[in-house]
Design a protein around this motif. Structure first.
Motif, mmCIF file in Angstrom:
data_model
loop_
_atom_site.group_PDB
_atom_site.id
_atom_site.type_symbol
_atom_site.label_atom_id
_atom_site.label_comp_id
_atom_site.label_asym_id
_atom_site.label_seq_id
_atom_site.Cartn_x
_atom_site.Cartn_y
_atom_site.Cartn_z
ATOM 1 N N GLN A 134 0.993 6.829 49.782
ATOM 2 C CA GLN A 134 2.665 7.259 49.460
ATOM 3 C C GLN A 134 3.059 6.911 50.831
ATOM 4 O O GLN A 134 2.965 7.398 51.811
ATOM 5 C CB GLN A 134 2.581 8.591 49.063
ATOM 6 C CG GLN A 134 3.933 8.787 48.546
ATOM 7 C CD GLN A 134 4.290 7.989 47.284
ATOM 8 O OE1 GLN A 134 3.507 7.766 46.643
ATOM 9 N NE2 GLN A 134 5.595 7.861 47.204
ATOM 10 N N ASP A 136 7.872 5.231 36.484
ATOM 11 C CA ASP A 136 7.771 5.556 37.824
ATOM 12 C C ASP A 136 7.506 4.403 38.787
ATOM 13 O O ASP A 136 7.523 4.698 39.929
ATOM 14 C CB ASP A 136 6.513 6.525 37.714
ATOM 15 C CG ASP A 136 6.906 7.904 36.968
ATOM 16 O OD1 ASP A 136 8.050 8.082 37.012
ATOM 17 O OD2 ASP A 136 5.998 8.606 36.605
ATOM 18 N N CYS A 137 6.804 3.326 38.221
ATOM 19 C CA CYS A 137 6.590 2.195 39.034
ATOM 20 C C CYS A 137 7.510 1.098 38.716
ATOM 21 O O CYS A 137 7.232 0.065 37.769
ATOM 22 C CB CYS A 137 5.191 1.725 38.529
ATOM 23 S SG CYS A 137 4.369 0.479 39.604
ATOM 24 N N GLN A 143 14.299 6.137 39.298
ATOM 25 C CA GLN A 143 13.941 7.436 40.183
ATOM 26 C C GLN A 143 12.427 7.011 40.465
ATOM 27 O O GLN A 143 11.588 8.005 40.254
ATOM 28 C CB GLN A 143 14.326 8.672 39.917
ATOM 29 C CG GLN A 143 15.761 8.945 39.707
ATOM 30 C CD GLN A 143 16.109 10.215 39.077
ATOM 31 O OE1 GLN A 143 15.570 10.795 37.960
ATOM 32 N NE2 GLN A 143 16.912 11.112 39.849
ATOM 33 N N LYS A 153 8.480 6.410 41.827
ATOM 34 C CA LYS A 153 7.537 6.918 43.102
ATOM 35 C C LYS A 153 6.886 5.505 43.775
ATOM 36 O O LYS A 153 6.502 5.737 44.579
ATOM 37 C CB LYS A 153 6.456 7.465 42.400
ATOM 38 C CG LYS A 153 6.765 8.820 41.562
ATOM 39 C CD LYS A 153 5.663 9.571 40.880
ATOM 40 C CE LYS A 153 6.224 10.702 40.159
ATOM 41 N NZ LYS A 153 4.694 11.280 39.523
ATOM 42 N N ILE A 167 9.615 6.114 49.350
ATOM 43 C CA ILE A 167 9.173 5.450 48.272
ATOM 44 C C ILE A 167 8.098 4.378 48.595
ATOM 45 O O ILE A 167 8.424 3.633 49.321
ATOM 46 C CB ILE A 167 10.104 4.959 47.169
ATOM 47 C CG1 ILE A 167 11.191 5.970 46.521
ATOM 48 C CG2 ILE A 167 9.570 3.923 46.145
ATOM 49 C CD1 ILE A 167 12.369 5.413 45.909
#
Length: 285
Positions: free
Chosen positions: A26, A79-80, A162, A164, A196
């Motif tokens: 991450q 999320d992606c 928003q 990840k 991110i």
């Protein structure tokens, strides 16, 4: 941790991506480089599940991404976030609405159909545009913007998800060097400030070296280099791009946008033409 484990994608009998295994912690900013047809775009599209892997496993933490369906898949694609070379905006909608479309996977279908965005979502969208320096375009039709401006709108839309992880598929391939620098600066700022993960396909070695902490080189669907920019030496470049027609080392200038040099040259030209003209050129980026 994001993991690709022996991932393959076939078009008929051709393996566009062939047994690729990668771990991405991450918060990394990763550049994927290689010739056209090396498998870079197919790899990103598998990560986002726009295409399915023929073999192998894609995992994000405890989530088996490669097996997601329905609402769970839509949540992953929220999320992606994906940024495309062609921007994928709706030209006849204003910029603000295009950015707000990034909230669709956070909302009910009924509210989306009625285009009923909340005051908080509109504030978020304006803040995203301000961050990218294009808030003054909020009420313009997206189709009237320059390529660099449209790509920044696409990044603002991605921020509204928003996410990840952000995947950028050749985000500067159709931009001039000055606009390319603005877009890459924005992606690096998002990576550093929000933590991110950013994975971006690039044709240009200089851009990968300048912006990415890790570079993955692909050739014929396989990963042939994976390491920091300082390890991308002549042998690694040959493994990724091959040799010249006469067997000589590849000339890196053919893979380069020369962002820094071109920006410097453009600014010098502007200054020679008129001291007062330079701010106008920069404001139109």
């Amino acid at each position: 941790m994001f993991r690709l484990i022996n991932v393959t994608h076939r078009f008929g009998g051709h393996a566009a991506v062939n047994a690729v295994s990668i771990d991405i912690p991450q918060g990394q900013m990763v550049g994927i480089i290689g010739r056209s047809g090396a498998g870079k775009s197919t790899l990103l599209r598998m990560i986002n599940r726009l295409v399915d892997p023929s073999e192998g496993s894609i995992r994000f933490g405890d989530i088996e991404v490669s097996s997601l369906r329905g609402a769970a898949l839509r949540n992953w694609q929220r999320d992606c976030a994906m940024i495309f070379q062609q921007f994928n905006l709706v030209p006849r909608l204003d910029v603000l609405t295009n950015v707000l479309l990034g909230r669709l996977n956070h909302r009910s279908t009924a509210l989306s159909l009625l285009n009923m965005f909340s005051r908080e979502e509109r504030i978020m969208a304006i803040a995203a545009l301000e961050r990218l320096g294009i808030e003054q375009t909020a009420l313009q039709m997206a189709g009237t913007l320059s390529g660099g401006q449209q790509q920044r709108v696409a990044i603002a839309r991605a921020l509204m998800q928003q996410p990840k992880m952000i995947l950028a598929d050749e985000p500067i391939a159709s931009l001039d060097p000055l606009n390319a620098k603005v877009v890459m600066d924005a992606l690096r700022d998002i990576n550093e400030r929000e933590g991110i993960t950013v994975v971006t396909n690039l044709h240009t070695l200089d851009t990968a070296r300048n912006y990415c902490e890790r570079i993955i080189g692909m050739s014929a669907g396989r990963v042939v280099f994976d390491g920091p920019p300082r390890e991308l030496d002549a042998a690694a470049v040959r493994a990724i791009y091959g040799a010249g027609a006469d067997g000589s080392e590849i000339d890196e200038t053919v893979t380069s946008t020369s962002i820094r040099g071109a920006v410097s040259a453009q600014l010098q030209d502007n200054n020679r033409e008129s001291v007062s003209a330079a701010p106008l050129v920069l404001a139109g980026v």
